[in-house]
Design an enzyme around this catalytic site. Structure first.
Site, mmCIF file in Angstrom:
data_model
loop_
_atom_site.group_PDB
_atom_site.id
_atom_site.type_symbol
_atom_site.label_atom_id
_atom_site.label_comp_id
_atom_site.label_asym_id
_atom_site.label_seq_id
_atom_site.Cartn_x
_atom_site.Cartn_y
_atom_site.Cartn_z
ATOM 1 C CE LYS A 1 -0.438 -43.344 -15.109
ATOM 2 N NZ LYS A 1 -1.686 -42.892 -14.444
ATOM 3 C CE1 TYR B 1 20.816 -21.528 -32.605
ATOM 4 C CE2 TYR B 1 20.250 -23.245 -31.023
ATOM 5 C CZ TYR B 1 20.604 -22.865 -32.310
ATOM 6 O OH TYR B 1 20.749 -23.806 -33.275
#
Ligand SMILES: *Cc1c(COP(=O)(O)O)cnc(C)c1O
Length: 345
Positions: free
Chosen positions: A33, A242
């Protein structure tokens, strides 16, 4: 070439399937899956079919249809979500086997595709998919007179061998299925490791095939190598990335690599993760950006052209632990920007 490379080792996946198969004396299927846990359902399934797998499991009919195109006729493709509205043509035309989860699905299936094979998914306590005991008692006689090929259930706590839920679900599954003349399946990767009581006729490993816990003997299947774009020296006291979250405690050499959270490199793992150059760990410094990550390469003799993010040093579970998640989520997050390579002999 700036895109990071995701190499899927099909030989390792095949070896993991054989190793899990060797732990039982019953049939071993394969769960593919979510595009084979991010590794490529078609390629993985074709390789495992060559290895001897005859039965595959997917989550939804659309995945089953794509898998049938890749596999061709022959192998059984079972669909966990069962027979949903709109699935009938796919189930019929591509010979999919729905795992029927409810009375509604049973009626839909028998009415739309009488005689077409199906399995039954039973709820033994997880309360996610499958028929409750009372529903099953009402349907059992009808189902056994039809083309039922499998009865299955799923364990909620199989990755914790001592959890009392395992024995409780085993007892309920047996109560619901003893005496049936049809193959039974309870174990995924964790259930295989719980021992023979849990194996029944067919096992359904997923994550263990792809190198994830709880199958700790697994070979790594996914390898990520990330190119270095730029390298610079920073002075003590300078910051990287950042928010200025990392400050160089002493002069350092910082490489900027070409991957980020858009590639499934989860931001939260930054402070606890190193990438590797050969056998030297290079800590991630500063925040992980969307497409870029800073790493401290001061310990290397020369500037690297690329670093290893996932593979022999960092397993999917190393990264998962650092990000506060599970290997399954690391694998299925890897994303579409990678240059993909398949390794197979
Ligand atoms: C995902 C899944 C599996 C495979 O589980 P792993 O833990 O990845 O081995 C098996 N059965 C069902 C019902 C599943 O949803």
């Amino acid at each position: 070439m700036t895109a990071a490379t995701l190499t899927i080792d099909l030989d390792a996946i095949a070896a993991n399937w054989r190793a899990l198969d060797a732990l039982t004396s019953c049939e071993t299927a394969a769960v593919v899956k979510a595009d084979g846990y991010g590794c490529g359902a078609g390629k993985v399934a074709r390789r495992l079919a060559r290895e001897g797998a005859r039965r595959f499991f997917v989550a939804v009919a659309e995945e089953g249809a794509a898998l049938r195109e890749a596999l061709g006729p022959g192998p059984e493709i079972n669909v966990f979500s069962g027979h949903m509205p709109g699935d009938t043509d796919m189930i019929h035309d591509l010979s999919l086997t729905p795992m029927i989860n409810s009375l509604d699905q049973m009626l839909r299936h028998l009415e739309a595709l009488p005689g077409h094979p199906f399995g039954i998914q039973l709820d033994s306590g997880m309360n996610r998919l499958g028929m409750e005991p009372a529903e099953w008692i009402a349907l059992r006689d009808i189902a056994t007179q039809q083309n039922m090929t499998l009865v299955m259930s799923h364990l909620a706590c199989a990755d914790e061998p001592d959890h009392p839920m395992n024995a409780q679900q085993l007892r309920i599954f047996k109560e619901m299925t003893d005496g049936l003349d049809v193959p039974r399946s309870l174990a995924a990767t964790g259930g295989i490791l719980l021992g023979p009581d849990y194996h029944f006729d067919i096992t359904r490993p997923g994550v263990g095939l792809y190198g994830g816990a709880p199958f700790t003997d697994a070979q790594p299947a996914a390898h990520v190598s990330v190119p270095v774009i730029q390298v610079r020296d920073v002075e003590a006291g300078e910051t990287v990335g950042y928010g200025n979250t990392w400050t160089a405690p002493s002069p350092a050499r910082i490489a900027t690599i070409a991957a980020g959270y858009a590639d499934g490199i989860i931001r939260a793992m930054g402070p606890k993760t190193s990438v590797w150059v050969g056998d030297t760990p290079c800590p991630i410094v500063g925040r992980i950006s969307m497409d870029l990550i800073g790493v401290d390469v001061s310990d290397l003799d020369s500037d690297p052209r690329a670093v290893e993010l996932l593979g022999h040093h960092n397993s999917v579970d190393t990264l998962a632990d650092a990000a506060g998640t599970i290997g399954y989520e690391i694998l299925t997050s890897l994303g579409s920007r990678y240059r993909r390579r398949y390794h197979s002999t």
